[in-house]
Design an enzyme around this catalytic site. Structure first.
Site, PDB file in Angstrom:
ATOM      1  N   GLN A   1      48.501  40.867  43.524  1.00  0.00           N
ATOM      2  CA  GLN A   1      48.249  40.367  42.164  1.00  0.00           C
ATOM      3  C   GLN A   1      48.888  41.269  41.109  1.00  0.00           C
ATOM      4  O   GLN A   1      48.809  42.490  41.184  1.00  0.00           O
ATOM      5  CB  GLN A   1      46.750  40.270  41.879  1.00  0.00           C
ATOM      6  CG  GLN A   1      46.463  39.600  40.540  1.00  0.00           C
ATOM      7  CD  GLN A   1      45.003  39.616  40.142  1.00  0.00           C
ATOM      8  OE1 GLN A   1      44.471  40.660  39.783  1.00  0.00           O
ATOM      9  NE2 GLN A   1      44.352  38.468  40.199  1.00  0.00           N
TER      10      GLN A   1
ATOM     11  N   MET B   1      40.445  43.746  42.934  1.00  0.00           N
ATOM     12  CA  MET B   1      39.580  44.602  42.124  1.00  0.00           C
ATOM     13  C   MET B   1      40.318  45.892  41.798  1.00  0.00           C
ATOM     14  O   MET B   1      40.767  46.602  42.712  1.00  0.00           O
ATOM     15  CB  MET B   1      38.272  44.904  42.878  1.00  0.00           C
ATOM     16  CG  MET B   1      37.438  43.667  43.140  1.00  0.00           C
ATOM     17  SD  MET B   1      35.993  43.977  44.181  1.00  0.00           S
ATOM     18  CE  MET B   1      36.730  44.070  45.819  1.00  0.00           C
TER      19      MET B   1
ATOM     20  N   CYS C   1      41.322  38.596  33.810  1.00  0.00           N
ATOM     21  CA  CYS C   1      40.713  39.872  33.425  1.00  0.00           C
ATOM     22  C   CYS C   1      40.245  39.824  31.972  1.00  0.00           C
ATOM     23  O   CYS C   1      41.051  39.601  31.063  1.00  0.00           O
ATOM     24  CB  CYS C   1      41.708  41.017  33.613  1.00  0.00           C
ATOM     25  SG  CYS C   1      41.009  42.631  33.176  1.00  0.00           S
TER      26      CYS C   1
ATOM     27  N   GLY D   1      32.301  33.435  41.627  1.00  0.00           N
ATOM     28  CA  GLY D   1      31.133  33.542  40.753  1.00  0.00           C
ATOM     29  C   GLY D   1      29.852  33.115  41.432  1.00  0.00           C
ATOM     30  O   GLY D   1      29.813  32.100  42.151  1.00  0.00           O
TER      31      GLY D   1
ATOM     32  N   ALA E   1      33.600  39.439  44.604  1.00  0.00           N
ATOM     33  CA  ALA E   1      34.009  40.752  44.093  1.00  0.00           C
ATOM     34  C   ALA E   1      32.820  41.709  44.151  1.00  0.00           C
ATOM     35  O   ALA E   1      32.723  42.536  45.051  1.00  0.00           O
ATOM     36  CB  ALA E   1      34.541  40.618  42.668  1.00  0.00           C
TER      37      ALA E   1
ATOM     38  N   LYS F   1      44.836  33.194  39.169  1.00  0.00           N
ATOM     39  CA  LYS F   1      43.382  33.369  39.068  1.00  0.00           C
ATOM     40  C   LYS F   1      43.008  33.236  37.600  1.00  0.00           C
ATOM     41  O   LYS F   1      43.527  33.983  36.761  1.00  0.00           O
ATOM     42  CB  LYS F   1      42.944  34.726  39.615  1.00  0.00           C
ATOM     43  CG  LYS F   1      41.435  34.923  39.642  1.00  0.00           C
ATOM     44  CD  LYS F   1      41.068  36.226  40.354  1.00  0.00           C
ATOM     45  CE  LYS F   1      39.563  36.357  40.526  1.00  0.00           C
ATOM     46  NZ  LYS F   1      38.847  36.608  39.263  1.00  0.00           N
TER      47      LYS F   1
END
Length: 491
Positions: A79, A24, A108, A209, A232, A147
């Site tokens: 990441q 994040m 993203c 999710g 997240a 990802k």
């Protein structure tokens, strides 16, 4: 030692991690990762790092990775976002000794990712992605992971995942939303897509999710067959999510602030953002403290505001308001860590004759990124807040300046840069060519000329000094003058 791959990597290096904290931006820093690990998280990711900045900026590397080395913070995956294979590999090589794997961000969906051409906006460039993953798999000493977000078409999503696996990806995290599902239009993630990917590949898969409680984690693993589940937003509102508990907010806030003090430095904006997330429901009631939390300038003041919020909540508990709170819209009283559920977008009414109006479902429509007018109905909540603070400012996107990209890196270039570059690229070029760029305040040529002039002046001064200090021969009077002087002498 041979590099571990696939399920062996997940089993031995990641220790069969099932509970994962997502990468994040400005939020999954060291202190927050340690807090999450204390409360059930088994694997964490760093915040998304910009590969190009990581390569060129020593301070960026130190502040975002090198200074956050901690033996309790493992296993850890770093990441990066990138769109250039060579730059990505260069950044990954610099980071590989400080983590257990390198992850490429292909998920993203934000506007900054669209402008920088990275994240989910690379998902149609399969040839480029195949090259990036293949090179990383060949050159890195740690595994490469990805990802991603899904396509609308299930078959295309499966083919996409298989392409990444074939290129060398050793672990895949699948966010079950498309690139258009964000903000107010986030909606529900598709576990069906995640399940299809899991069945089609022979590497570990993490699901992302729809995770708000520990029960959601178990349900997701059973329904999709994935090896782990990533959280997240759920983690930001309740860092004890993977522990299966919902503690009082102040307990998490105080523990986090102690970790921030224990592992400095931590950017103040990160701490403030975490407190806003943790105290979200309480701050809807105590608006005065919300304003104070937004304005304070140091860590001690942030801790003081958090303490004030705790005292107010404890006063409410003493008065028996916790029973009343349970009857409200929230599943728990506002001072308990719990998920934040995004409100359903407003449904505009298309007025006909005033009766029997048709209601259009906005969940099928995406708010335009750039609306021609800056009305309150079309502006985001954030823009509306900014406009309330600056009523004279025009928020119409039509009047926003259109930035021209730097010829080298794609960032906005300086408007009057002599090289048509951004400041970072301009500085490198001007230094290499010993040139000036007044627009960026770079004076390499001027300084070099000044230094040369000073050296020349110094040489002239030293020569003059030497000439003055050397003995001068006494001039001999001419013969004629000697005769004249003798003629005038008295006999």
């Amino acid at each position: 030692m041979a590099k571990l791959q696939g399920f062996e990597f997940w089993s031995k290096t990641l220790k069969e991690a099932r509970f994962v904290v997502a990468p994040m931006v400005d939020q999954s820093e060291l202190a927050w990762r340690l807090l999450s690990r204390r409360h059930g998280a088994q694997l964490c990711y760093t915040p998304m790092l910009h590969a190009q900045v990581f390569v060129r900026d020593t301070n960026y590397r130190r502040e975002n990775l090198y200074s956050e080395v901690c033996k309790e913070d493992r296993p850890l995956i770093t990441q990066f976002c990138a769109n250039d294979p060579e730059v990505f590999i260069a950044a990954a090589l610099m980071a590989q000794d400080y983590c257990d794997a390198i992850d490429l961000n292909l998920g993203c969906p934000q506007m900054i990712a669209k402008r920088g051409h990275y994240g989910v906006f690379l998902q149609d460039e399969w040839e480029l992605l195949e090259k990036m993953i293949r090179l990383a798999n060949e050159k890195l000493s740690v595994p490469i992971t990805c990802k991603i977000r899904v396509f609308n078409e299930l078959e295309k999503t499966v083919s996409y995942a298989q392409m990444l696996e074939k290129a060398g990806c050793q672990l895949l995290t699948v966010h079950g939303r498309t690139k258009d599902q964000k903000g107010a239009m986030t909606g529900i993630a598709s576990w069906e897509h995640i399940k299809a990917v899991r069945k089609a590949v022979n590497i570990p898969v993490f699901a992302n999710g729809n995770i708000q409680h520990l029960s959601d984690v178990e349900h997701c693993i059973q329904e999709t067959g994935v090896q782990g589940v990533m959280s997240a937003e759920g983690n930001l509102h309740n860092p004890a999510l993977f522990e299966g508990s919902s503690p009082p907010v102040w307990e998490m806030a105080e523990e986090y602030l102690e970790l921030v003090k224990q592992y400095p430095p931590c950017t103040l904006s990160y701490v403030r953002a975490h407190l806003f997330k943790l105290w979200h429901h309480t701050l809807q009631i105590h608006q005065d403290l919300r304003e104070e939390l937004a304005k304070v300038k140091n860590l001690e003041s942030l801790a003081d505001v958090s303490k004030k919020l705790r005292l107010r909540c404890q006063e409410e508990i003493a008065k028996g308001k916790d029973v009343e709170e349970k009857e409200g819209s929230l599943p728990f009283p506002h001072w308990i860590c719990q998920p934040y559920v995004r409100p359903v977008p407003k449904e505009p009414v298309a007025n006909g004759n005033g009766q029997g109006s048709e209601v259009k479902r906005t969940v099928c429509q995406k708010r335009a990124l750039e609306d021609s007018d800056g009305s309150a109905d079309t502006l985001s909540k954030n823009k509306q807040k900014k406009r309330s603070r600056n009523p004279k400012k025009n928020f119409s996107p039509e009047q926003k300046p259109k930035y021209i990209k730097c010829e080298q890196c794609g960032n906005p270039k300086g408007n009057k840069c002599v090289f048509n570059l951004c400041r970072g690229c301009c500085k490198k070029k001007a230094y290499k060519e010993v040139a000036d760029c007044p627009s960026h305040g770079l004076r390499f040529k001027t300084k070099a000329e000044k230094l040369k002039a000073e050296e020349n002046n110094g040489k002239d001064a030293s020569e003059t000094e030497r000439s003055c200090s050397s003995p001068q021969p006494v001039p001999q009077p001419s013969t004629e003058l000697q005769e004249q002087s003798q003629a005038h002498l008295p006999l």
